[in-house]
Design a protein around this motif. Structure first.
Motif, short mmCIF file in Angstrom:
data_model
loop_
_atom_site.label_atom_id
_atom_site.label_comp_id
_atom_site.label_asym_id
_atom_site.label_seq_id
_atom_site.Cartn_x
_atom_site.Cartn_y
_atom_site.Cartn_z
N ASN A 1 3.71 5.65 -5.56
CA ASN A 1 3.79 5.49 -7.02
C ASN A 1 5.21 5.14 -7.46
N LYS B 1 0.84 -1.20 0.00
CA LYS B 1 0.00 0.00 0.00
C LYS B 1 0.87 1.25 0.00
N GLU C 1 2.26 1.65 -3.49
CA GLU C 1 1.25 2.19 -4.40
C GLU C 1 1.04 3.69 -4.17
N THR C 2 1.00 4.09 -2.91
CA THR C 2 0.78 5.50 -2.58
C THR C 2 1.94 6.36 -3.06
N LEU D 1 4.19 7.83 5.75
CA LEU D 1 3.39 6.66 5.40
C LEU D 1 3.69 5.48 6.31
#
Length: 270
Positions: free
Chosen positions: A205, A199, A202-203, A248
């Motif tokens: 990128n 995750k 993905e965040t 994150l």
């Protein structure tokens, strides 16, 4: 004599045997968390195995990949059933050494010789010889292996060095882990950490090198149980706290203590 399959080749073949659709090299590499080059090497090794067994070799069709038809699958499966050496993978001496290092650093439980013999399916003498090699490998990282009757075998030394040698060796062992040949406890928790790190990926990128996030997930599972503080004498925490990666990590992995969040962030920063 039938040429035995190594771990990666065995894993690729198993994947092909359960697939009902075409699989190309990119898909196999992604699904099995190995490099594309390893896929091509595995296919060559598989074909050597099939040739020696008198079975038609597999072919990769251009733009499609590989699809094994039912009759072909049955012949291969029958051969695997008859060929115990191929169907029951035996760890090589260096794979055993790598596994001992990773297992001792992963588990928080006491480890004695009988557990290592059971896990690797080898004799006590073999494990004793492997431990001598482990000891020499650890010295390069300024680490030591200790033993006593109460606690069993332990790897002692600097926390950063422990993690460095763990990550170096677990990367090589991932095909064995993915295929179930070697195991670490509480795989469900490892998968949860892997999901959380994906995750973050993905965040951000970004795309981390194959195997990086799974290796970190196994390591995170290990040190989240220990809650051991680690120090970074040359690190300015403010340089880390301002990064997207650190924010994150705090959001997705709040169960980690502060120093562990810094450590994980450093890896995500590359």
């Amino acid at each position: 004599m039938i040429v035995p399959l190594d771990a990666k080749s065995f894993l690729v073949l198993k994947k092909l045997l359960v697939s009902n659709t075409y699989l190309n090299a990119n898909q196999l590499a992604s699904d099995l968390d190995i490099s594309k080059r390893s896929v091509y090497y595995a296919i060559t090794r598989i074909n050597d195995f099939l040739l020696n067994a008198g079975i038609a070799q597999i072919e990769m069709e251009r733009r499609l990949g590989i699809l094994l038809h039912d009759n072909h699958k049955k012949k291969i499966e029958r051969c695997l059933d008859q060929n115990v050496e191929a169907d029951t993978y035996v760890l090589s001496p260096m794979e055993r050494v790598r596994y001992i290092i990773c297992f001792l650093l992963y588990t928080s439980q006491n480890v004695f010789i009988d557990e290592l013999t059971t896990r690797m399916k080898v004799s006590r003498n073999t494990v004793f010889n492997d431990l001598k090699v482990v000891e020499s490998k650890l010295l390069r990282y300024e680490l030591n292996i200790t033993f006593n009757q109460k606690d069993g075998y332990k790897i002692v030394g600097d926390q950063i060095n422990k993690r460095a040698i763990f990550l170096y060796n677990i990367q090589v062992l991932l095909p064995l882990y993915n295929s179930g040949i070697i195991e670490f406890s509480e795989k469900k928790r490892i998968n949860i950490f892997y999901y959380l790190l994906k995750k973050i990926e993905e965040t951000l990128n970004v795309k981390y090198v194959s195997g990086t996030l799974l290796s970190l997930s196994i390591l995170v599972k290990s040190y989240v149980d220990r809650q051991e503080e680690i120090s970074f004498p040359d690190l300015d925490p403010s340089e880390i706290r301002d990064t997207k990666e650190f924010k994150l990590v705090k959001e997705y992995l709040p169960m980690l203590i502060g120093s562990e969040q810094y450590y994980l962030t450093l890896h995500l920063l590359g």
